[in-house]
Design a protein around this motif. Structure first.
Motif, PDB file in Angstrom:
ATOM      1  N   ASN A 187       0.798  -1.229   0.000  1.00 50.62           N
ATOM      2  CA  ASN A 187       0.000   0.000   0.000  1.00 50.62           C
ATOM      3  C   ASN A 187       0.828   1.275   0.000  1.00 50.62           C
ATOM      4  O   ASN A 187       0.267   2.366  -0.173  1.00 50.62           O
ATOM      5  CB  ASN A 187      -0.924   0.009   1.216  1.00 50.62           C
ATOM      6  N   THR A 244      -7.301   2.705   1.296  1.00 47.13           N
ATOM      7  CA  THR A 244      -8.050   1.712   0.529  1.00 47.13           C
ATOM      8  C   THR A 244      -7.756   2.029  -0.939  1.00 47.13           C
ATOM      9  O   THR A 244      -7.192   3.095  -1.242  1.00 47.13           O
ATOM     10  CB  THR A 244      -9.560   1.802   0.795  1.00 47.13           C
ATOM     11  N   ASP A 257      -9.617   3.220  -2.990  1.00 49.47           N
ATOM     12  CA  ASP A 257     -10.370   4.424  -3.377  1.00 49.47           C
ATOM     13  C   ASP A 257     -10.098   5.626  -2.476  1.00 49.47           C
ATOM     14  O   ASP A 257     -10.699   6.686  -2.676  1.00 49.47           O
ATOM     15  CB  ASP A 257     -11.871   4.126  -3.374  1.00 49.47           C
ATOM     16  N   ARG A 290      -6.631   7.570  -0.919  1.00 49.96           N
ATOM     17  CA  ARG A 290      -5.174   7.525  -0.940  1.00 49.96           C
ATOM     18  C   ARG A 290      -4.586   8.869  -0.516  1.00 49.96           C
ATOM     19  O   ARG A 290      -5.178   9.920  -0.742  1.00 49.96           O
ATOM     20  CB  ARG A 290      -4.674   7.152  -2.343  1.00 49.96           C
ATOM     21  N   TRP A 328      -9.801  10.816  -3.412  1.00 51.74           N
ATOM     22  CA  TRP A 328     -10.981  10.030  -3.049  1.00 51.74           C
ATOM     23  C   TRP A 328     -11.771   9.732  -4.312  1.00 51.74           C
ATOM     24  O   TRP A 328     -12.079  10.630  -5.097  1.00 51.74           O
ATOM     25  CB  TRP A 328     -11.848  10.799  -2.057  1.00 51.74           C
TER      26      TRP A 328
END
Length: 279
Positions: A149, A202, A204, A206, A234
């Motif tokens: 991530n 997630t 969606d 960042r 988003w």
């Protein structure tokens, strides 16, 4: 008056890179699927929006009588159009493009006079009008380090910038009063270095942070441009999202003239908002 008109090649250089990048992005969108990169990165993305900044600037303009200095002035908030694009090559390398334009006119009394030594003092009488414009575009190759991530990016490339600086004023030199109407414009290409970090809370939602520097120490038109920003992305739907960030840009450019130098120093600070499409 010093004046250098922009050639068609300038605009070709400025937007040709974006056209190639967008075209390559659509090719990637229709190409066979590759392995999934980090959720913090996109195969291709295009962002269009604006940078709302509160500028602080200082300019010195070469005139036939000497250099006229403005001192620190704050012309008021300005919203600048901005376009960015990123293309991922493989899973850990890519190409990045960024373009914005700063344009602002200022009318007011300049706070300081310029001493010409034994020739007296150059000063404005009443209000003066200062016109500034800067076009900036950069194209860089990036390496993304890490997996999962969070990834860290290193970039190197080139930046193109064109600046125009002009002044109209009623001025006095040694008791003589006349109208000044001077302008100068020039462009240059300079090396660029970038660093950045991306983190996906997630896929969606960042976070990101970026910093870049442009340096050119030689040539007729030289100086430096530094930028730092941080923000959040988003995506309420899969391929379209909103990007909000806060950034600071410092610009210091000098154009060497035959009799005197012109210089533009600008600090831009404020939020940016973009509509971002990803593929």
């Amino acid at each position: 008056m010093l004046s250098f008109r922009s050639r068609p090649l300038d605009w070709t250089f400025r937007f040709g890179a974006l056209g190639a990048l967008v075209g390559s992005g659509f090719l990637f969108a229709t190409a066979p699927a590759l392995a999934d990169p980090s959720p913090a990165l996109d195969r291709f993305s295009l962002s269009v929006g604006g940078f709302n900044a509160d500028p602080k600037l200082e300019a010195s303009v070469a005139t036939p009588y000497g250099t006229l200095q403005t001192g620190d002035i704050k012309p008021g908030r300005v919203t600048m159009p901005r376009i960015t694009a990123d293309l991922l090559l493989g899973d850990s390398q890519g190409i990045s493009f960024d373009y914005y334009q700063y344009k602002r006119d200022y009318g007011g009394q300049f706070g300081n006079n310029t001493s010409l030594g034994p020739f007296g003092t150059l000063s404005t009488l009443g209000n003066a009008n200062l016109n500034t414009k800067l076009d900036f575009a950069k194209l860089s190759y990036k390496w993304w380090l890490g997996s999962g991530n969070t990834v860290f990016g290193l970039g190197a490339g080139a930046a193109y910038y064109r600046a125009t600086l002009g002044i109209t004023a009623l001025a006095g030199v040694n008791g003589q009063v006349g109208t000044l109407n001077e302008s100068s414009s020039d462009n240059a290409v300079a090396p660029l270095l970038e660093i950045g970090v991306r983190h996906a809370i997630t896929p969606d939602l960042r976070l990101f942070a970026d910093a870049s520097g442009v340096w050119k120490s030689s040539g007729r038109f030289h100086g430096n441009i530094y930028n730092a920003s941080a923000g959040v992305e988003w995506f309420p739907v899969k391929n379209v999202g909103l990007v909000v960030s806060y950034g600071v840009t410092n610009i210091d450019l000098t154009r060497d003239g035959s009799t005197a130098d012109s210089r533009l120093k600008v600090r831009l600070q404020g939020p940016s908002a973009f509509l971002k499409a990803r593929f």
